[in-house]
Design an enzyme around this catalytic site. Structure first.
Site, short mmCIF file in Angstrom:
data_model
loop_
_atom_site.label_atom_id
_atom_site.label_comp_id
_atom_site.label_asym_id
_atom_site.label_seq_id
_atom_site.Cartn_x
_atom_site.Cartn_y
_atom_site.Cartn_z
N ASN A 147 14.43 -18.14 -54.79
CA ASN A 147 13.26 -18.60 -54.03
C ASN A 147 12.74 -17.50 -53.12
OD1 ASN A 147 12.93 -21.31 -54.93
ND2 ASN A 147 14.80 -21.87 -53.84
N CYS A 169 14.13 -24.15 -62.06
CA CYS A 169 14.50 -24.97 -60.91
C CYS A 169 14.82 -26.36 -61.43
CB CYS A 169 13.34 -25.03 -59.91
SG CYS A 169 13.61 -26.14 -58.51
N HIS A 170 15.84 -27.00 -60.87
CA HIS A 170 16.27 -28.31 -61.37
C HIS A 170 15.60 -29.48 -60.66
CE1 HIS A 170 19.77 -27.39 -58.40
NE2 HIS A 170 18.73 -27.87 -57.76
N HIS A 199 8.55 -27.09 -56.49
CA HIS A 199 8.88 -27.88 -55.31
C HIS A 199 7.73 -28.78 -54.86
CE1 HIS A 199 12.52 -25.29 -53.77
NE2 HIS A 199 12.69 -25.76 -55.00
#
Length: 430
Positions: A147, A169-170, A199
């Protein structure tokens, strides 16, 4: 045999889980694994972790642990990046210095003032890593976990557009997993697709047997008033689509939540939360070190949830999967900026990775994404041009910062953060 380089392998717990997920597949038991970290102690723990995981998996991997990044990436098929420039000390500065000015963050690694300064610390490293890849493994797939994801993927497309970069990204997976648990349906057999930015993507499709599961979620919210104290539920109520990152993260991307004590209490937020999480990560590293020294088995989580092992397995074996990943926006989301990093579904198989165009987002969702991307775009341009003014303007347009601080305070805060990070900052921006 496929060769995989882990850059920043000293992120030992993360390295452990990625390896466990990789080696659950018998087809990957003969991989050529290269571990790289500049911290000798962390590299040694990563190497010991890899050997134990391989032994417990029955795998016969070829293992190289090296402090030389070029040795790690030479001829690699996959390069996995998990480096955190500045470590826990940088995280503390990104959170604690703004807090002294009255600007609160929870995690501070994605956008806003914390994301901007983390990005600016990371860009020079990314440039150097990608330059190595251009020379030593130009056909490798670059799998980035570091990130701020959107800024890093965007920056990679600026400095090395010919390197295939995929930001992993999970958050989408775990969002759907949690929602399915909430409404009482199994994740398996559920269809879901999200799109937006990392996000802050939006769950556009979520169904089972052809029927949307959103009505079941709405019923749960009606039945339990406490759910309305979740940041993500508030965003869902106002925007109409569920966001794909935790409430803690989501709270700091908007002007709605961290601006007052009343909102912080109402939505049960913990400002500066990531300082504690980072300290827990250090403790986990120490525990792993002690476990290896004593011969104690390391804890391995069941189930392959991380995307990098799935991508590698699909490309090596031809197994078709659909995942969500981050790439530059070239015809993928119509109402977000061209070239910006966006998160969309991808098809992965033996032919590689292909993004799924998603058309236009709902306009209200795209509007919030553009505020986020405004910050990222200005940070990218600040790095590209060496403009100190653009660094401050990137923070100025962040909704959370603008709801809390005056422009004069933002300039002073950026001055202090720049001085505090010192040589970790790009030379032109110090």
């Amino acid at each position: 045999m496929p060769s995989v380089a882990f850059i920043g392998a000293g992120s030992v717990v993360f390295t452990r889980q990625l390896l466990a997920d990789l080696l659950r597949s018998p087809e990957l038991h003969d991989i050529d694994l290269r571990l790289h970290d500049i911290d000798p102690e962390r590299l040694a723990v990563a190497e010991g972790t890899a050997r134990q995981v391989a032994e417990r998996s029955g795998a016969s991997i070829t293992l190289t642990a090296t402090p030389d990044r070029r040795v790690a990436v030479e001829g690699a098929d996959f390069v996995v990046n998990m480096v955190q420039i500045g470590g826990i000390a940088g995280t503390r500065r990104d959170l604690e210095i703004p807090a002294r000015y009255g600007l609160l963050q929870t995690i501070g690694d994605t956008t806003g003032v914390g994301g901007v300064f983390r990005g600016l610390r990371t860009f020079p490293f990314l440039s150097a890593l990608l330059k190595d890849m251009q020379e030593l493994c130009p056909n490798a797939l670059f799998l980035n976990y570091t990130n701020p994801m959107a800024m890093n993927v965007w920056w990679a497309s600026v400095v090395a557009p010919e390197i295939r970069t995929l930001g992993l990204c999970h958050s989408v997976y775990w969002t759907v997993d949690g929602l399915c648990e909430l409404v009482g349906v199994p994740l398996e057999g559920t269809h879901f697709r999200a799109a937006g930015v990392n996000h802050q993507a939006w769950l556009l499709e979520w169904s089972r047997d052809g029927e949307s599961l959103y009505p079941a979620l709405q019923q749960k919210i009606r039945e339990d008033p406490e759910l309305e104290r979740r940041v993500r539920v508030e965003i869902y109520k106002r925007i109409g689509y569920y966001p794909t990152e935790t409430s803690e993260h989501s709270s700091e991307y908007l002007s709605w939540f961290l601006r007052s004590k009343e909102q912080i209490e109402r939505f049960r937020l913990e400002p500066l939360q990531y300082v504690g999480i980072s300290e827990e990560n250090v403790a986990e590293f120490e525990d792993a070190k002690a476990a290896l020294a004593s011969g104690r088995p390391l804890e391995l989580h069941e189930g392959a949830a991380e995307y990098a092992p799935q991508v590698i397995h699909s490309i090596v074996t031809g197994t078709r999967r659909e995942i969500h990943a981050n790439v530059p926006n070239h015809g993928l989301i119509d109402n977000l900026p061209e070239g910006a990093a966006v998160e969309v579904p991808h098809i992965v198989d033996g032919d590689g990775v292909r993004a799924v165009p998603m058309g236009a987002l709902p306009p209200q969702a795209a509007a919030l994404n553009r505020s986020y991307l405004n910050v990222a775009g200005l940070a990218i341009e600040a790095m590209r041009t060496g403009s100190k003014e653009l660094v401050r303007q990137a923070v100025l347009v962040d909704p959370n910062a603008a709801s809390t601080l005056t422009p004069e305070q933002i300039w002073a805060l950026c001055d202090e953060l720049t001085a505090a990070h010192g040589e970790l900052m790009p030379e032109a921006l110090r």
